[in-house]
Each structure stands twice: as C-alpha cells, then as structure tokens.
Motif scaffolding. Structure first.
Motif, PDB file in Angstrom:
ATOM      1  N   UNK A 179       0.821  -1.196   0.000  1.00  0.00           N
ATOM      2  CA  UNK A 179       0.000   0.000   0.000  1.00  0.00           C
ATOM      3  C   UNK A 179       0.865   1.260   0.000  1.00  0.00           C
ATOM      4  N   UNK A 180       0.428   2.275  -0.722  1.00  0.00           N
ATOM      5  CA  UNK A 180       0.953   3.630  -0.528  1.00  0.00           C
ATOM      6  C   UNK A 180      -0.241   4.519  -0.261  1.00  0.00           C
ATOM      7  N   UNK A 181      -0.026   5.543   0.535  1.00  0.00           N
ATOM      8  CA  UNK A 181      -1.104   6.503   0.723  1.00  0.00           C
ATOM      9  C   UNK A 181      -0.560   7.905   0.695  1.00  0.00           C
ATOM     10  N   UNK A 182      -1.394   8.807   0.240  1.00  0.00           N
ATOM     11  CA  UNK A 182      -1.050  10.211   0.297  1.00  0.00           C
ATOM     12  C   UNK A 182      -1.119  10.616   1.762  1.00  0.00           C
ATOM     13  N   UNK A 183      -0.188  11.413   2.204  1.00  0.00           N
ATOM     14  CA  UNK A 183      -0.193  11.858   3.588  1.00  0.00           C
ATOM     15  C   UNK A 183       0.543  13.178   3.676  1.00  0.00           C
ATOM     16  N   UNK A 184       0.655  13.666   4.888  1.00  0.00           N
ATOM     17  CA  UNK A 184       1.374  14.926   5.082  1.00  0.00           C
ATOM     18  C   UNK A 184       2.863  14.739   4.815  1.00  0.00           C
ATOM     19  N   UNK A 227      -6.393   9.026   0.830  1.00  0.00           N
ATOM     20  CA  UNK A 227      -6.430   8.304  -0.437  1.00  0.00           C
ATOM     21  C   UNK A 227      -5.209   7.410  -0.581  1.00  0.00           C
ATOM     22  N   UNK A 228      -5.411   6.186  -1.089  1.00  0.00           N
ATOM     23  CA  UNK A 228      -4.283   5.284  -1.236  1.00  0.00           C
ATOM     24  C   UNK A 228      -4.447   4.297  -2.367  1.00  0.00           C
ATOM     25  N   UNK A 229      -3.334   3.637  -2.666  1.00  0.00           N
ATOM     26  CA  UNK A 229      -3.296   2.628  -3.719  1.00  0.00           C
ATOM     27  C   UNK A 229      -2.778   1.341  -3.100  1.00  0.00           C
ATOM     28  N   UNK A 230      -3.490   0.242  -3.321  1.00  0.00           N
ATOM     29  CA  UNK A 230      -3.097  -1.055  -2.777  1.00  0.00           C
ATOM     30  C   UNK A 230      -2.940  -2.061  -3.912  1.00  0.00           C
ATOM     31  N   UNK A 231      -2.007  -3.011  -3.731  1.00  0.00           N
ATOM     32  CA  UNK A 231      -1.778  -4.101  -4.678  1.00  0.00           C
ATOM     33  C   UNK A 231      -1.780  -5.421  -3.928  1.00  0.00           C
ATOM     34  N   UNK A 232      -2.277  -6.473  -4.571  1.00  0.00           N
ATOM     35  CA  UNK A 232      -2.264  -7.799  -3.957  1.00  0.00           C
ATOM     36  C   UNK A 232      -2.270  -8.860  -5.062  1.00  0.00           C
ATOM     37  N   UNK A 233      -1.823 -10.051  -4.703  1.00  0.00           N
ATOM     38  CA  UNK A 233      -1.874 -11.227  -5.578  1.00  0.00           C
ATOM     39  C   UNK A 233      -1.265 -10.969  -6.950  1.00  0.00           C
ATOM     40  N   UNK A 234       0.024 -10.654  -6.968  1.00  0.00           N
ATOM     41  CA  UNK A 234       0.769 -10.445  -8.207  1.00  0.00           C
ATOM     42  C   UNK A 234       1.260 -11.793  -8.709  1.00  0.00           C
ATOM     43  N   UNK A 235       0.868 -12.177  -9.912  1.00  0.00           N
ATOM     44  CA  UNK A 235       1.170 -13.502 -10.434  1.00  0.00           C
ATOM     45  C   UNK A 235       1.686 -13.411 -11.872  1.00  0.00           C
ATOM     46  N   UNK A 236       2.790 -14.094 -12.144  1.00  0.00           N
ATOM     47  CA  UNK A 236       3.273 -14.242 -13.514  1.00  0.00           C
ATOM     48  C   UNK A 236       2.793 -15.589 -14.041  1.00  0.00           C
ATOM     49  N   UNK A 237       2.338 -15.612 -15.264  1.00  0.00           N
ATOM     50  CA  UNK A 237       1.909 -16.875 -15.878  1.00  0.00           C
ATOM     51  C   UNK A 237       3.106 -17.747 -16.197  1.00  0.00           C
TER      52      UNK A 237
END
Length: 166
Positions: free
Chosen positions: A50-55, A153-163
């Motif tokens: 996760x990243x989030x905007x913050x002060x 506000x933030x951006x999250x990533x999960x379950x990164x898979x290469x075929x």
C-alpha cells in the motif's frame, strides 16, 4: 505468485525514489484509508502492499517496487508464449494519484504497460497485462505509485502472479 501474506516475495523497493510501498493489513489501517480487506483472504488480517497520500508525501512524489528479474533464457518466459502478469489493485479516494506499470529491461529501458489515474472504486479490481518481447534482454515489471492530494487516499496491490512459472 505473491500474496504478501509473509513478505515481499523477492519484490524490491526501487532506490532513489521518494517513499516506499508498505506491507500492511486493513486491521492496522486507519479508518477510511485503503481496502477493508486484502484480496487473497478477504479478511482484515490479510496482507497487501500500500501507498497513501499523507502529510509526509507531496502530491506527485513516487514509490516504486520491482519484480525479481525474469529471464528470457527460461523457455517458459518466452514472450511468444504469452507471458502475462495478473494482479489486483484498489485505488479509492477523491484525490487519488496514479498507478503506472512498466516493463523494464536490464539495460533500464522502460515501457509503460498501464497507466491508471484517479478514483477507480472502493473494491479490488483484477488486471492482466501481456508482457512484450524486446529481444533477448531479461526484464522486470515495475509498479509505480504516485501520491495524490488527499490524506486518506491510497493505492493497494495484492496477488501479483506471472503466468507460466516465469
């Protein structure tokens, strides 16, 4: 495959950027920031990055995380076989920043695979991107998060898979 339940699975923070992606759970998040659950377990105790905007981050500052190096010498990694990265993302907030996904060769040539900006909804979304063939160079996939203007506000990533076990 990385579900972030135990660690970053060989994904590495890029140096010389403004801030980092953080491993976290929804149960440790402040109310109103990020997803209510992770994607893998669908529980507040599940992990994601996760990243989030913050002060602490100014709008436009960037965090980058890159995959382990994927070898073109591996027969399963040949692009004509249609190597794909599948991932889940959560981008929610009125002043959300951007998520840009790159394919980067070992010679540091970068090609944008996807650029998402703004509120994408308060739910996990699946995306599959086909990786292109740029000769015989080994490569990485890079996720770049750009801070927006909203402190929740933030951006999250999960379950990164290469075929193809690339």
């Amino acid at each position: 495959h990385c579900n972030f339940e135990f660690d970053l699975c060989g994904w590495k923070q890029d140096e010389n950027y403004d801030f980092n992606w953080h491993l976290r759970t929804s149960s440790t998040a402040k109310l109103g920031t990020g997803p209510a659950t992770d994607h893998t377990l669908q529980e507040p105790s599940g992990h994601y990055i996760f990243i989030k905007s913050s002060f602490f981050q100014l709008p436009g500052q960037k965090a980058r995380i890159s995959s382990p190096i994927l070898s073109r010498k591996n027969k399963n990694c040949e692009v004509r076989e249609g190597v794909v990265i599948i991932f889940y993302y959560h981008m929610y907030g009125a002043h959300i920043g951007s998520l840009i996904i790159y394919q980067r060769t070992t010679l540091k040539h970068e090609k944008i695979l996807l650029n998402l900006t703004g509120n994408q909804g308060n739910f996990w979304q699946r995306k599959a991107l086909t990786l292109s063939g740029d000769g015989d160079e080994d490569f990485q996939v890079v996720f770049e998060g750009i801070a927006g203007e909203g402190p929740k506000d933030g951006i999250a990533l999960d379950d990164l898979t290469f075929s193809k076990e690339c």
